[in-house]
Design a protein around this motif. Sequence first.
Motif, PDB file in Angstrom:
ATOM      1  N   UNK A 808       0.879  -1.283   0.007  1.00 46.81           N
ATOM      2  CA  UNK A 808      -0.089   0.199  -0.034  1.00 46.81           C
ATOM      3  C   UNK A 808       0.804   1.379   0.012  1.00 46.81           C
ATOM      4  N   UNK A 809       1.981   1.156   0.625  1.00 46.98           N
ATOM      5  CA  UNK A 809       2.778   2.530   0.724  1.00 46.98           C
ATOM      6  C   UNK A 809       3.331   2.734  -0.498  1.00 46.98           C
ATOM      7  N   UNK A 810       3.892   1.429  -1.048  1.00 43.51           N
ATOM      8  CA  UNK A 810       4.592   1.687  -2.360  1.00 43.51           C
ATOM      9  C   UNK A 810       3.617   2.213  -3.421  1.00 43.51           C
ATOM     10  N   UNK A 811       2.293   1.591  -3.334  1.00 43.89           N
ATOM     11  CA  UNK A 811       1.223   2.083  -4.219  1.00 43.89           C
ATOM     12  C   UNK A 811       1.087   3.787  -4.146  1.00 43.89           C
ATOM     13  N   UNK A 812       1.027   4.159  -2.850  1.00 44.71           N
ATOM     14  CA  UNK A 812       0.797   5.470  -2.595  1.00 44.71           C
ATOM     15  C   UNK A 812       1.688   6.222  -3.122  1.00 44.71           C
ATOM     16  N   UNK A 813       3.166   5.989  -2.994  1.00 42.95           N
ATOM     17  CA  UNK A 813       4.381   6.875  -3.539  1.00 42.95           C
ATOM     18  C   UNK A 813       4.384   6.592  -5.053  1.00 42.95           C
ATOM     19  N   UNK A 814       3.842   5.667  -5.618  1.00 43.79           N
ATOM     20  CA  UNK A 814       3.898   5.884  -7.129  1.00 43.79           C
ATOM     21  C   UNK A 814       2.964   6.738  -7.606  1.00 43.79           C
ATOM     22  N   UNK A 815       1.528   6.737  -6.765  1.00 43.24           N
ATOM     23  CA  UNK A 815       0.549   7.727  -7.379  1.00 43.24           C
ATOM     24  C   UNK A 815       1.042   9.177  -6.943  1.00 43.24           C
ATOM     25  N   UNK A 816       1.718   9.300  -6.018  1.00 45.57           N
ATOM     26  CA  UNK A 816       2.113  10.827  -5.705  1.00 45.57           C
ATOM     27  C   UNK A 816       3.409  11.113  -6.808  1.00 45.57           C
ATOM     28  N   UNK A 817       4.149  10.288  -7.206  1.00 41.26           N
ATOM     29  CA  UNK A 817       5.041  10.436  -8.212  1.00 41.26           C
ATOM     30  C   UNK A 817       4.431  11.035  -9.651  1.00 41.26           C
ATOM     31  N   UNK A 818       3.324  10.063  -9.754  1.00 46.45           N
ATOM     32  CA  UNK A 818       2.628  10.442 -11.222  1.00 46.45           C
ATOM     33  C   UNK A 818       1.796  11.631 -10.635  1.00 46.45           C
ATOM     34  N   UNK A 819       1.040  12.112  -9.891  1.00 43.52           N
ATOM     35  CA  UNK A 819       0.578  13.369  -9.653  1.00 43.52           C
ATOM     36  C   UNK A 819       1.574  14.485  -9.780  1.00 43.52           C
ATOM     37  N   UNK A 820       2.555  14.264  -9.331  1.00 42.99           N
ATOM     38  CA  UNK A 820       3.670  15.577  -9.516  1.00 42.99           C
ATOM     39  C   UNK A 820       4.036  15.599 -10.780  1.00 42.99           C
ATOM     40  N   UNK A 821       4.106  14.472 -11.537  1.00 36.73           N
ATOM     41  CA  UNK A 821       4.767  14.495 -13.106  1.00 36.73           C
ATOM     42  C   UNK A 821       3.775  15.213 -13.827  1.00 36.73           C
ATOM     43  N   UNK A 822       2.386  15.243 -13.437  1.00 35.75           N
ATOM     44  CA  UNK A 822       1.411  15.809 -14.202  1.00 35.75           C
ATOM     45  C   UNK A 822       1.333  17.085 -14.163  1.00 35.75           C
ATOM     46  N   UNK A 823       2.048  17.813 -13.189  1.00 39.30           N
ATOM     47  CA  UNK A 823       2.217  19.427 -12.829  1.00 39.30           C
ATOM     48  C   UNK A 823       3.142  19.984 -13.623  1.00 39.30           C
ATOM     49  N   UNK A 824       2.788  20.379 -14.823  1.00 33.28           N
ATOM     50  CA  UNK A 824       3.839  20.754 -15.885  1.00 33.28           C
ATOM     51  C   UNK A 824       4.394  22.124 -15.581  1.00 33.28           C
ATOM     52  N   UNK A 825       3.932  22.875 -14.304  1.00 39.05           N
ATOM     53  CA  UNK A 825       4.732  24.204 -13.734  1.00 39.05           C
ATOM     54  C   UNK A 825       5.871  23.802 -13.047  1.00 39.05           C
ATOM     55  N   UNK A 826       6.032  22.547 -12.631  1.00 39.10           N
ATOM     56  CA  UNK A 826       7.271  22.136 -11.880  1.00 39.10           C
ATOM     57  C   UNK A 826       8.631  22.405 -12.653  1.00 39.10           C
ATOM     58  N   UNK A 827       9.604  22.631 -11.939  1.00 38.14           N
ATOM     59  CA  UNK A 827      10.910  22.968 -12.777  1.00 38.14           C
ATOM     60  C   UNK A 827      11.220  21.980 -13.601  1.00 38.14           C
ATOM     61  N   UNK A 828      11.929  22.172 -14.745  1.00 40.94           N
ATOM     62  CA  UNK A 828      12.216  21.120 -15.794  1.00 40.94           C
ATOM     63  C   UNK A 828      12.885  20.036 -15.066  1.00 40.94           C
ATOM     64  N   UNK A 829      14.257  20.276 -14.322  1.00 42.39           N
ATOM     65  CA  UNK A 829      14.993  19.588 -13.686  1.00 42.39           C
ATOM     66  C   UNK A 829      14.198  18.367 -12.909  1.00 42.39           C
ATOM     67  N   UNK A 830      13.240  19.114 -12.094  1.00 39.46           N
ATOM     68  CA  UNK A 830      12.390  17.926 -11.343  1.00 39.46           C
ATOM     69  C   UNK A 830      11.425  17.202 -12.216  1.00 39.46           C
ATOM     70  N   UNK A 831      11.096  17.770 -13.206  1.00 40.49           N
ATOM     71  CA  UNK A 831      10.279  16.885 -14.043  1.00 40.49           C
ATOM     72  C   UNK A 831      10.820  15.763 -14.648  1.00 40.49           C
ATOM     73  N   UNK A 832      12.126  16.268 -15.077  1.00 42.35           N
ATOM     74  CA  UNK A 832      13.188  15.172 -15.557  1.00 42.35           C
ATOM     75  C   UNK A 832      13.548  14.177 -14.669  1.00 42.35           C
ATOM     76  N   UNK A 833      13.712  14.546 -13.533  1.00 41.44           N
ATOM     77  CA  UNK A 833      14.003  13.641 -12.316  1.00 41.44           C
ATOM     78  C   UNK A 833      12.640  12.505 -11.920  1.00 41.44           C
ATOM     79  N   UNK A 834      11.594  13.243 -11.765  1.00 36.82           N
ATOM     80  CA  UNK A 834      10.451  12.451 -11.923  1.00 36.82           C
ATOM     81  C   UNK A 834      10.363  11.419 -13.022  1.00 36.82           C
ATOM     82  N   UNK A 835      10.579  11.616 -14.315  1.00 33.02           N
ATOM     83  CA  UNK A 835      10.492  10.836 -15.471  1.00 33.02           C
ATOM     84  C   UNK A 835      11.638   9.654 -15.176  1.00 33.02           C
ATOM     85  N   UNK A 836      12.633  10.037 -14.682  1.00 30.15           N
ATOM     86  CA  UNK A 836      13.749   9.025 -14.509  1.00 30.15           C
ATOM     87  C   UNK A 836      13.259   7.781 -13.423  1.00 30.15           C
TER      88      UNK A 836
END
Length: 841
Positions: A808-836
Amino acid sequence: MSLTGRREAERERHDGSDPLKSPGYVRRLWLSRAALLWESLWPALWPLGCTLGLFLALALMEAFAGLAGWLHALVLLAFAAALAASAAWAVRRVRLPGRAEARRRLERDSGFSHRPLQALEDRLATAPSDPGAAALWRAHRRRLAEQIRRLRVAPPAAGWARVDGYATRAAVGLLLVVGLVVGGADWRFRLASAVTPRFGAQEASLPPRLDVWLNPPAYTGEAPRYLDPAKTAGTTLEVPTGSRLLAQIQGGSGEAAMTLGDEQLAFERYDAGSLRLERGIETAAGPRSLPVEIRRGEEPLGAWTLQVIPDHAPAVEYLKPPARSRRGALELAYRAEDDYGLAGLSAEIRRVDRPEAEPLRFDLGLPGGEVRESEGSAFRDLTPHPWAGIEVTVQLEARDALGQTGTTEAFAMVMPERTFEHPVARRLVELRKMLTLAPEERRPVILGLRGLSMRPDHFANDFVVALALAIAESRLGVDARPGAVAEVQELLWDTALHIEEGEIALAERRLRELQQELMEALERGAPDEEIERLMSELQQALDEFLRQMAQQMMERMGEQEMGEPQPLPENAELLRRDDLQRMIEQARELARTGARDQAREMLSQLQQMLENLQAMPMQQQMNEAARQAQQMMQGLQEMMRQQQELLDRSFQRSQQGNRQQQQQPGNQEGEGEGRDPGRSSNAGDAQSQEALRRQLGELMRQFGEMTGEIPRSLGQAEQSMRDARDALDQDQPGQAVQPQGDALDALQQGLESMLESFAQQMQQGEGQDGNQAGQQPGEGRDPFGRGPQGRGLDGDDQVEIPSGSELRRAREILDELRRRREDVDRPAIELDYLDRLLRQF
């Protein structure tokens, strides 16, 4: 002058206190003048500050580096003129505030009216000899002096909004912040370069600066390294082959060159202020030392020794010789490793009689991510392949990112083939093999098919088989295409499976195909939707396979008499359908949470167990289960017969009692005498009813131990028997009829429930473990023979299954990562880190 007036005048002269000369008033007056100067200075300095800030921002971002010398000088002159004009404009605008202006600001800031500070500096207009006027004047000054204690100075206002209505200062400030971030520790050099234009080939007089980076190949997983000449010069550094050496020089004068081993490499101009050189580092054999030295003119800037580490070819070996699994698949146990990571692992099979034929290749699959070592077993069902049953060589091949390969020795063996019991199916496989060995010789195969078609009684007059034989014979005689032979071979194989095992063979083939598709999807990182679909199809295919296997075993059991079941092998492992389905669900949950490598390992273990599944232990197990089920059902049918007899007797006695009451309505004594034989019969039936209830309780206990559940209808039957017994004990057979009828109905429903449960039990292949040295085989282990906490078949931790909370904890972390990746206003370096991060899932 009055006495009071004289005393006040003397006290004022004695104290010498003047409110305008008090320290608090003087300090506040100076603060007011300073605030006025600040408010006058800020608007005047706005053009000068913006011009200077813009120049510094552009200088820190090296905006002038690519300009020609004359253009650079012209830009500097333009900025100098702008600074001078701004300074002159500021000088004209700035003026020093006077005392009156400072006093007036104090009065405004303090909220005074009628200008009391100005009144304190006034003088008495009448003659001072007038005692009344003097006293009144002194009282007036005292009142004004008391207000000085409430003086306050408001903070100065910049007033930029009046002169900079478009907020240009904010844009200049933002550029300056960006310049400071970009310049970093190199800000001194950048500022010096910005104010020093270069004309022609003239170089700056600034000291040279050297920056060197070592970039290892991406497949090594190593991070780039920065070589600081001041800290790492003269050291020996280990670098993998294929790395890129990037050097850049800024400042200095003279020709720049790099000595790399025996090579002399010249730098190339990168822009107006820097030189650059990039070179790959390669080695073909063992470790190699490369001295590196970089110079600008006669000045050495840095020197190192690079120990180049070669990338060795991967190695692969058999853990045991390739062999046929219990269910006919080819089992390949292997170990492969590479110094920087495996890129692929495959098997190649060649025919011994025709080495020039196109080999059969298939991937064995690797976990996702960087895999430097892989060990496991792969199963591949090759029995449908036309080469099954002929001599072949099997060779494993491992590849790395550079394309280097490592292979095992070519292992000679006979490709596993299926053993058919039915003579017609066996003959079809022989004809299929003849087409493989000599595809141009079609005539003998046609004659063989014709001979089978002429004896339909040999395959039970199956219309499907007869039609398939006719089609195969016709295709071989008419269709001359090279691909026709392969199509006929596939048709013959399907026909042989239909004759031999019917639907179970097709179910097993579908199960293996889905297992392979799912393993490949997990390896290539398929989307979650595809993984979910394949998991569901695999679950359905497993259900169908187990159902067909159970049905086949029951049919075989029906064709032969039940004998004493043979003891199971000492190390036998019994599988249950629920446990297999639970294993698939765990693999599904692991895939959902991103742990796809663990999901692949679990599916591989499931595949291994299914390949090792044997029909004979299951048949023995089901023989014993069927024997027990048969005994229970016979016992329940006997109970139903006895209960029917009790119901008939109770009904007869109740009818006799009613007739006697109608014939002798008032003869109580005669009625009592007529009931004596019936009373003794009722008591006997009550004892029989109680014995029958106890037999039902024992049967319920045995059934519960065997299946883990007791049908509710049997419990209702037991309660109805209890009510009937109580009614018979009270000599009321009419009151026992209804409970006895209910008990009989409940027994009938219980018999149907038991039949359904036994059918499911046969399909699941559920049985009892045999005794071994006073201990149940598998005690302390799950149905797969694994120890606690997800241990494998051999007792080792092959697949570590996370707990529910961890999933359950792994699933919550994965959902949070995907939610943050959908925020296009975040810095490019953070979006690249989330993609990796998400790329791993």
